[in-house]
Scaffold this active site. Structure first.
Site, mmCIF file in Angstrom:
data_model
loop_
_atom_site.group_PDB
_atom_site.id
_atom_site.type_symbol
_atom_site.label_atom_id
_atom_site.label_comp_id
_atom_site.label_asym_id
_atom_site.label_seq_id
_atom_site.Cartn_x
_atom_site.Cartn_y
_atom_site.Cartn_z
ATOM 1 N N HIS A 70 -7.398 7.721 -1.206
ATOM 2 C CA HIS A 70 -6.942 8.213 0.827
ATOM 3 C C HIS A 70 -5.698 8.298 0.924
ATOM 4 C CE1 HIS A 70 -5.183 3.599 0.593
ATOM 5 N NE2 HIS A 70 -5.044 4.246 1.441
ATOM 6 N N HIS B 222 0.955 10.920 0.368
ATOM 7 C CA HIS B 222 0.400 10.820 -1.126
ATOM 8 C C HIS B 222 -0.853 9.748 -1.592
ATOM 9 C CE1 HIS B 222 2.605 6.808 -0.567
ATOM 10 N NE2 HIS B 222 2.031 6.313 -1.406
HETATM 11 P P1 2AM Z 1 -1.305 2.267 1.379
HETATM 12 O O1 2AM Z 1 -0.999 4.219 1.560
HETATM 13 O O2 2AM Z 1 -2.576 2.069 1.302
HETATM 14 O O3 2AM Z 1 -0.329 1.717 1.975
HETATM 15 C C1 2AM Z 1 3.601 2.247 -1.632
HETATM 16 O O4 2AM Z 1 3.867 1.502 -0.783
HETATM 17 C C2 2AM Z 1 2.074 2.043 -1.815
HETATM 18 O O5 2AM Z 1 1.603 1.519 -2.654
HETATM 19 C C3 2AM Z 1 2.083 2.974 -0.134
HETATM 20 O O6 2AM Z 1 0.991 4.004 0.148
HETATM 21 C C4 2AM Z 1 0.153 1.498 -0.379
HETATM 22 O O7 2AM Z 1 -0.920 2.395 0.322
HETATM 23 C C5 2AM Z 1 0.252 1.311 -2.044
HETATM 24 N N1 2AM Z 1 0.346 -0.224 -2.175
HETATM 25 C C6 2AM Z 1 -1.159 -1.015 -2.334
HETATM 26 N N2 2AM Z 1 -1.291 -1.518 -2.345
HETATM 27 C C7 2AM Z 1 0.270 -2.480 -2.093
HETATM 28 C C8 2AM Z 1 1.150 -3.485 -1.558
HETATM 29 N N3 2AM Z 1 -0.323 -4.163 -2.170
HETATM 30 N N4 2AM Z 1 1.844 -3.565 -1.245
HETATM 31 C C9 2AM Z 1 2.140 -2.485 -0.628
HETATM 32 N N5 2AM Z 1 1.868 -1.513 -1.037
HETATM 33 C C10 2AM Z 1 0.488 -1.232 -1.697
#
Ligand code: 2AM
Length: 192
Positions: A120, A37
């Site tokens: 991303h 996603h």
């Molecule tokens: P990421 O793909 O860059 O790790 C679900 O957890 C989604 O939320 C993940 O895709 C994650 O991004 C994003 N995310 C953004 N900020 C976050 C945080 N502080 N803690 C956990 N997940 C975060």
């Protein structure tokens, strides 16, 4: 307490070539293709009242769909790499949609997101993977480029997994207008 975030889903025909990027990197925990996603706004753990407000706020968004293309693979984390991600070809539409999510979340009192938005799709999370092996991996795979795909909705996901690896549940699904629908008022014949 649900852990919420808004995101774009990745179509099946894009997941497949993305999943071919799995492998070849020691210490990588590869994300399952069904969990790919593009996060727009991480909201975090909220109570049911706030969760309802979030759902309602997002329902007020009136925007058109747009085209997106994944263009490149890179690593986040610099000398201590923590994730391998597919990046997105420049898209004002995705930036504007994310900015609207940010504004709406702040309006209901959710803490501002301090980090700059870099759209991303996370492919793998890394722990104790050397920057040299990441560089080698990117040397072989970094030129990835997907076909363009149409974004016609965004979703509110919940996650029970505190490490953020899925599975994710679609709590609400929000359509983005098709171009034609957006143009309709302009192209409608003038009333005589
Ligand atoms: P990421 O793909 O860059 O790790 C679900 O957890 C989604 O939320 C993940 O895709 C994650 O991004 C994003 N995310 C953004 N900020 C976050 C945080 N502080 N803690 C956990 N997940 C975060």
């Amino acid at each position: 307490m649900p852990r919420l975030f808004t995101a774009l889903e990745i179509p099946d025909d894009i997941r497949e070539p993305l999943s071919m990027l799995r492998g070849g990197l020691p210490g990588a925990r590869w994300i399952d293709a069904e969990n790919y996603h593009l996060t727009l706004r991480f909201i975090g753990d909220v109570d049911d009242i706030i969760a309802r407000e979030v759902t309602t706020m997002l329902g007020q968004i009136r925007r058109g769909g747009f085209e997106l293309r994944l263009d490149g693979v890179t690593a986040f984390g610099g000398r201590k790499p923590r994730a391998v991600v597919a990046t997105v070809a420049p898209s004002p539409a995705v930036m504007e949609l994310q900015a609207e999510h940010e504004r709406l979340m702040q309006r209901i009192g959710i803490e501002p997101e301090g980090r700059k938005f870099t759209p991303h799709v996370t492919l793998a999370r890394l722990r104790d993977t050397s920057s040299q092996s990441v560089a080698d991996y990117l040397g072989a795979r970094g030129a990835f480029r997907s076909a363009p795909f149409t974004v016609s909705n965004f979703v509110l996901f919940s996650s029970r997994d505190s490490v953020g690896g899925g599975p994710y549940l679609v709590e609400a699904d929000y359509p983005l207008a098709r171009d034609q629908e957006k143009r309709e008022p302009v192209s409608r014949p003038l009333a005589r």
